[in-house]
Design an enzyme around this catalytic site. Structure first.
Site, PDB file in Angstrom:
ATOM      1  N   ASN A   7       4.781   3.245  -0.565  1.00 42.90           N
ATOM      2  CA  ASN A   7       5.970   4.101  -0.608  1.00 42.90           C
ATOM      3  C   ASN A   7       6.789   3.817   0.650  1.00 42.90           C
ATOM      4  OD1 ASN A   7       7.851   6.125  -0.774  1.00 42.90           O
ATOM      5  ND2 ASN A   7       6.419   7.801  -0.339  1.00 42.90           N
ATOM      6  N   LYS A   9       9.664   4.836   1.359  1.00 40.63           N
ATOM      7  CA  LYS A   9      10.552   5.955   1.746  1.00 40.63           C
ATOM      8  C   LYS A   9      11.961   5.420   2.011  1.00 40.63           C
ATOM      9  CE  LYS A   9       6.499   8.390   3.259  1.00 40.63           C
ATOM     10  NZ  LYS A   9       5.933   9.527   3.970  1.00 40.63           N
ATOM     11  N   HIS A  93       6.995  14.217  -4.649  1.00 40.22           N
ATOM     12  CA  HIS A  93       6.563  13.909  -3.276  1.00 40.22           C
ATOM     13  C   HIS A  93       6.873  15.100  -2.359  1.00 40.22           C
ATOM     14  CE1 HIS A  93       6.214  12.097   0.653  1.00 40.22           C
ATOM     15  NE2 HIS A  93       5.456  11.181   0.066  1.00 40.22           N
ATOM     16  N   GLU A  95       7.961  15.312   0.582  1.00 34.96           N
ATOM     17  CA  GLU A  95       9.221  15.283   1.337  1.00 34.96           C
ATOM     18  C   GLU A  95      10.373  15.765   0.460  1.00 34.96           C
ATOM     19  OE1 GLU A  95       8.810  11.277   2.773  1.00 34.96           O
ATOM     20  OE2 GLU A  95       7.162  11.963   4.047  1.00 34.96           O
ATOM     21  N   GLU A 165      -2.078  14.260  -1.678  1.00 31.15           N
ATOM     22  CA  GLU A 165      -1.540  14.003  -0.342  1.00 31.15           C
ATOM     23  C   GLU A 165      -1.398  15.325   0.409  1.00 31.15           C
ATOM     24  OE1 GLU A 165       0.866  10.139   0.025  1.00 31.15           O
ATOM     25  OE2 GLU A 165       2.242  11.679  -0.651  1.00 31.15           O
ATOM     26  N   GLY A 174       4.363  14.854   8.374  1.00 33.13           N
ATOM     27  CA  GLY A 174       3.296  15.827   8.620  1.00 33.13           C
ATOM     28  C   GLY A 174       2.883  15.781  10.079  1.00 33.13           C
ATOM     29  N   SER A 214      -1.355   9.265   5.960  1.00 33.15           N
ATOM     30  CA  SER A 214      -1.742   8.492   7.154  1.00 33.15           C
ATOM     31  C   SER A 214      -2.806   7.431   6.881  1.00 33.15           C
ATOM     32  CB  SER A 214      -2.217   9.427   8.272  1.00 33.15           C
ATOM     33  OG  SER A 214      -1.165  10.242   8.725  1.00 33.15           O
TER      34      SER A 214
END
Ligand code: PGA
Length: 252
Positions: A7, A9, A93, A95, A165, A174, A214
């Site tokens: 991903n 982003k 997701h 975010e 996640e 995060g 992470s």
């Protein structure tokens, strides 16, 4: 076969860098037989990257509209995505749930529309805060899953991937603290249990469950090399081709 979703982003910021990253990531994955790699770049790079990518590697989008066309300013529809050889999409997701206030009902509409349109969906679920007992995490996951999968027919489960996640464990949005492999496994088992309750136990082998948060070259093996975890969703660590190639080598 383990599934690795990159991903990207809102990165990288130039097409040149995006092409380079795609080429190097695919070259690294090509040397490994046990990995299925899906790359999810920003929308604007999809068209050009679709000219570079070859099976078995595939492209995914990071969002999708719940309609084919019409008055949805700023949105991109499943019909459009399929034209640029995009076969996957990330839905829900954290975010987008957090910064853009996407709520369960929207996520459900997007998931149904994408699956009905023939796209494969990576549904992201996870609790926001680390504190709290396993019981609280279970309730949060169960609520998110039930809402997202409402009205889904079981025949679409084969095109569904659920990514657990924990929001607090994401590297940038995060805290970057690391989830323990054991807790990650417990959460993925819970995901299977909730879906089995809704669709029947015979359906659990039809969808995949991934871990994300992470994940990097140092910790990926501890997550992905467990039987109950079918792959990983990688954000920050997929942006550096060299590091990502080392990460891929750890996936067994
Ligand atoms: P991260 O992001 O790997 O940078 O924590 C994962 C994700 O948000 O999908």
């Amino acid at each position: 076969m383990k599934l690795v979703i990159a991903n990207w982003k809102m990165n990288p910021v130039t097409l040149k860098e995006a092409k380079q990253l795609l080429r190097e990531s695919v070259a690294a994955a090509s040397k490994l037989k046990n990995i299925k790699l899906v790359i999810c770049p920003p929308f604007v790079w999809l068209q050009e990257l679709s000219k570079l990518i070859r099976k078995p590697f595939e492209l995914g989008a990071q969002n999708v509209a719940w309609a084919d066309k019409g008055a949805f300013t700023g949105e991109i529809s499943p019909v459009m995505l399929k034209q640029v050889k995009c076969s996957w999409v990330i839905v829900g997701h954290s975010e987008r749930r957090g910064y853009l206030h996407e709520y369960d009902q929207m996520i459900n509409k997007k998931l149904l529309k994408a699956l009905h349109s023939g796209l494969k969906v990576i549904l992201a679920v996870g609790e926001r805060k680390r504190e709290g007992s396993h019981r609280i995490v279970d309730i949060i996951l169960e609520t998110q899953l039930k809402a997202a999968l409402q009205g889904l027919k079981s025949k679409y489960l084969r095109n569904l991937v659920v990514a657990y996640e924990p929001v607090w464990a994401l590297s940038t949005s995060g805290t970057g603290q690391i989830e323990t492999p054991d807790d990650a496994l417990q959460a993925t088992l819970l995901v299977r249990k909730v879906i089995a309750r809704q669709f029947g136990p015979s359906q659990v082998s039809r969808f995949k469950v991934l871990y994300g948060g992470s994940v990097d070259k140092h910790n990926v093996a501890s997550f992905v090399n467990q039987d109950g975890i079918d792959g990983v969703l990688v954000g920050g660590a997929s942006l550096n081709a060299k590091g990502f190639s080392e990460l891929l080598k750890q996936v067994k």
